[in-house]
Each structure stands twice: as structure tokens, then as C-alpha cells.
Design a protein around this motif. Structure first.
Motif, mmCIF file in Angstrom:
data_model
loop_
_atom_site.group_PDB
_atom_site.id
_atom_site.type_symbol
_atom_site.label_atom_id
_atom_site.label_comp_id
_atom_site.label_asym_id
_atom_site.label_seq_id
_atom_site.Cartn_x
_atom_site.Cartn_y
_atom_site.Cartn_z
ATOM 1 N N UNK A 126 0.845 -1.197 0.000
ATOM 2 C CA UNK A 126 0.000 0.000 0.000
ATOM 3 C C UNK A 126 0.882 1.250 0.000
ATOM 4 N N UNK A 127 2.103 1.153 0.561
ATOM 5 C CA UNK A 127 3.119 2.200 0.385
ATOM 6 C C UNK A 127 3.715 2.052 -1.010
ATOM 7 N N UNK A 128 4.050 0.820 -1.353
ATOM 8 C CA UNK A 128 4.720 0.530 -2.614
ATOM 9 C C UNK A 128 3.969 1.049 -3.826
ATOM 10 N N UNK A 129 2.653 0.945 -3.807
ATOM 11 C CA UNK A 129 1.862 1.369 -4.964
ATOM 12 C C UNK A 129 2.003 2.878 -5.183
ATOM 13 N N UNK A 130 2.117 3.630 -4.090
ATOM 14 C CA UNK A 130 2.335 5.078 -4.165
ATOM 15 C C UNK A 130 3.739 5.359 -4.689
ATOM 16 N N UNK A 131 4.721 4.674 -4.108
ATOM 17 C CA UNK A 131 6.120 4.869 -4.484
ATOM 18 C C UNK A 131 6.337 4.555 -5.965
ATOM 19 N N UNK A 132 5.822 3.426 -6.411
ATOM 20 C CA UNK A 132 6.026 2.996 -7.802
ATOM 21 C C UNK A 132 5.380 3.971 -8.780
ATOM 22 N N UNK A 133 4.148 4.380 -8.502
ATOM 23 C CA UNK A 133 3.462 5.325 -9.394
ATOM 24 C C UNK A 133 4.243 6.640 -9.504
ATOM 25 N N UNK A 134 4.717 7.148 -8.373
ATOM 26 C CA UNK A 134 5.448 8.423 -8.393
ATOM 27 C C UNK A 134 6.815 8.252 -9.052
ATOM 28 N N UNK A 135 7.466 7.130 -8.774
ATOM 29 C CA UNK A 135 8.785 6.879 -9.378
ATOM 30 C C UNK A 135 8.692 6.745 -10.890
ATOM 31 N N UNK A 136 7.618 6.148 -11.390
ATOM 32 C CA UNK A 136 7.420 6.049 -12.839
ATOM 33 C C UNK A 136 7.248 7.440 -13.446
ATOM 34 N N UNK A 137 6.535 8.307 -12.732
ATOM 35 C CA UNK A 137 6.351 9.680 -13.194
ATOM 36 C C UNK A 137 7.690 10.425 -13.192
ATOM 37 N N UNK A 138 8.458 10.257 -12.121
ATOM 38 C CA UNK A 138 9.775 10.906 -12.008
ATOM 39 C C UNK A 138 10.706 10.434 -13.119
ATOM 40 N N UNK A 139 10.637 9.145 -13.423
ATOM 41 C CA UNK A 139 11.501 8.575 -14.459
ATOM 42 C C UNK A 139 11.186 9.162 -15.836
ATOM 43 N N UNK A 140 9.942 9.582 -16.013
ATOM 44 C CA UNK A 140 9.544 10.178 -17.302
ATOM 45 C C UNK A 140 10.026 11.630 -17.428
ATOM 46 N N UNK A 141 10.631 12.155 -16.342
ATOM 47 C CA UNK A 141 11.184 13.508 -16.394
ATOM 48 C C UNK A 141 10.375 14.563 -15.671
ATOM 49 N N UNK A 142 9.343 14.143 -14.932
ATOM 50 C CA UNK A 142 8.497 15.111 -14.222
ATOM 51 C C UNK A 142 9.278 15.825 -13.125
ATOM 52 N N UNK A 143 8.953 17.088 -12.911
ATOM 53 C CA UNK A 143 9.597 17.886 -11.862
ATOM 54 C C UNK A 143 8.980 17.558 -10.502
ATOM 55 N N UNK A 144 9.636 18.059 -9.452
ATOM 56 C CA UNK A 144 9.201 17.763 -8.083
ATOM 57 C C UNK A 144 7.749 18.166 -7.833
ATOM 58 N N UNK A 145 7.343 19.356 -8.315
ATOM 59 C CA UNK A 145 5.985 19.841 -8.066
ATOM 60 C C UNK A 145 4.945 18.883 -8.644
ATOM 61 N N UNK A 146 5.197 18.395 -9.863
ATOM 62 C CA UNK A 146 4.264 17.454 -10.491
ATOM 63 C C UNK A 146 4.244 16.132 -9.735
ATOM 64 N N UNK A 147 5.411 15.690 -9.298
ATOM 65 C CA UNK A 147 5.505 14.427 -8.539
ATOM 66 C C UNK A 147 4.762 14.535 -7.208
#
Length: 286
Positions: A126-147
Motif C-alpha cells: 500500500x506504500x509501494x503502490x504510491x512509491x512505484x506510481x510516483x517513481x514512474x512519473x519521475x523517471x519520465x522527467x516530471x519535476x518535483x511539483x508534479x511528482x
């Protein structure tokens, strides 16, 4: 503008393949069997843990990482990229002092390193699902505010239900009262448990038998997510067959875009015991 890096802890129970793929930093908690101390997921695997648990006369204890451990990882990431923005997402502060250790470390660093520490108010995948979703977004180049915007969406949307095989471990670890545990066992009650908004374990509903529990969870997910595309994570404590069967039911009933099967590690396993199945769901970003 620096890259966004995600730090979490071992209780997120994220499969190693995803940790490597997404470049996650995972800080381990510890498990203590008497005089023996192990690092969750590092020096003790889930398989090894459940074998030791069955052979042990005593329930093990757990402990959080120190602020120094977090500070070391934050500084390492800053050395690799001086402009890095770190988002550090951790086990519910109602269940552990892990979040507090991470927060102390972030304050120690001051303005030297950009660290935002997040209380997930959750446990296991339930933590992991949040972490993975945000990490995938970060990997795509999203900035901190979007993450961070996505983190807050996920904390409002991601839903978890879990079933334990026995209430003994929750009772011995002080999560429920002894009377509730004894009564539940005698009546073959299968409580569907969840985590409330504060991040504490609470009984969502009590049903008799696993089949009814599974059916009720599916019904609740249907009400909450309908046919929206979802990311489903199922974590299990030494019960892979039942977990796989549950995932098949999820895939039959929902629009599953990402499916993750993982094991509940030693720290969370200490508190819930073998036989536990946890199901986490959130909408995926379109």
C-alpha cells in the motif's frame, strides 16, 4: 532543475526488479530474533523469515532505521546529483518511528539537500503502490511539483484491504485486544482490515470465512473504482497460491493496467503473521 529521486523503506515490500528498474533507494528496517538482528530484505528474505518464524518459540521484534541511515542515503544521492530533489515516502507514522527518523535526517541537512518527507499512512505494498506510481512519473522527467501533486492524489485514492490468517500476531503486537483475537478465532471470523486516514489498522468489516471476505473486498473495489484503469498490488505472507488466485479475480473484474505480485517482508510479516493477503488499488494516470 534536478532530477527527482524517490527514497522509501523496506516495509513498502516492492519487488527487487521494480526497485532496480525505477532506481529506488530502499532503507531497511530491522528484525530481531532474540540476540540475532537482521536487515529486512537485505540479510533476511521473506522466505527465510517465515521459516525462522515457524521454528521460533517467540515472536520477533522490529526496529526503525536511524536518522543517520537516512542522512547517509540523502547525502549519497546529492553527491551523485547536486540539484537532486528527493521525495522520501515511508511507513505510517502511527505504526513506526521510521517517518520520524527520515524527517529528523531531512532537518539535519537543512538547505544542503532538497528532501520532502511523506507519511504514507500505509504499510506493505500500500506504500509501494504510491512509491512505484510516483517513481514512474519521475523517471519520465516530471519535476518535483508534479511528482508531489501525484503523491497527494495517490494518498487520497489508493485503497488497501487485507486479511490475516490469524489474529494472534496483531494481538501480540498490540494492534487489537486479546478478547477480539480469541473471539475471532473461536467463531472463524475473517476480519477485513484496512488503514484509516490517520494510518492506523481498523476492522473494515467482519465476515465468516475467506470466500466471503474475498467477495466483499471485490464488491468494495467495484464500488470505488468501477471500470477505471487501475494499478493493483497484491502482497502475501507465505501464501502465493491464494494471492495469485485473488489477482486473477481482480484481472477478471477490473481494468488492470499494472499488476504487481509481491511478498510481505520480515518487518510487516512480524506484525500480521503468515497467511496474510493484502490488496492495494489505485487509479493510473491517463
Amino acid at each position: 532543475m534536478g532530477t527527482v529521486k524517490i527514497v522509501t523503506d523496506s516495509t513498502a515490500d516492492i519487488p527487487k526488479s521494480l526497485v532496480e528498474e525505477l532506481g529506488l533507494t530502499v532503507v531497511p528496517l530491522k528484525v530481531h530474533f532474540g540476540e540475532e538482528t537482521f536487515e529486512d530484505g537485505v540479510t533476511l528474505t521473506p522466505t527465510g523469515f517465515y521459516e525462522k518464524l515457524k521454528a521460533s518459540a517467540q515472536i520477533p521484534t522490529t526496529s526503525q532505521p536511524t536518522p543517520h541511515q537516512f542522512e547517509t542515503e540523502y547525502r549519497r544521492l546529492a553527491e551523485e546529483d547536486p540539484d537532486v530533489d528527493i521525495i522520501s515516502i515511508h511507513l505510517s507514522s502511527k505504526l513506526s518511528g521510521t517517518f520520524q527518523s527520515a524527517y529528523i535526517a531531512s532537518q539535519t541537512l537543512g538547505d544542503d539537500v532538497s528532501v520532502t518527507v511523506v507519511d504514507s499512512r500505509r504499510a506493505s505494498y500500500a506504500i509501494g503502490i504510491v512509491v512505484v506510481e510516483v517513481a514512474q512519473l519521475a523517471k519520465s522527467g516530471a519535476a518535483k511539483e508534479e511528482c508531489m501533486k501525484r503523491v497527494n492524489q495517490l494518498l487520497n485514492d489508493a485503497t488497501v484491504f487485507f486479511m490475516v490468517d490469524t489474529l494472534e500476531y496483531l494481538e501480540k503486537n498490540g494492534r487489537i485486544g486479546k478478547a477480539s483475537a480469541v473471539l475471532g478465532s473461536l467463531l472463524k471470523i475473517k476480519p477485513i482490515l484496512s488503514l484509516n486516514e490517520a494510518g492506523e489498522v481498523f476492522p473494515f468489516e467482519k465476515v465468516r470465512g475467506q470466500k466471503k471476505a474475498v467477495s466483499r473486498i471485490l464488491q468494495e473495489f467495484e464500488k470505488r473504482f468501477g471500470q477505471d484503469p487501475v494499478h493493483v498490488g497484491i502482497s502475501h505472507a507465505d501464501t502465493p497460491t491464494e494471492a495469485e488466485q485473488f489477482m486473477e479475480k481482480m484481472k477478471e473484474q477490473f481494468q488492470v493496467e499494472q499488476a504487481v505480485m509481491t511478498e510481505i517482508g520480515p518487518v510487516i510479516g512480524t506484525h500480521v503473521g503468515p497467511g496474510t493477503i493484502s490488496v492495494s488499488v489505485t487509479r493510473v494516470q491517463q
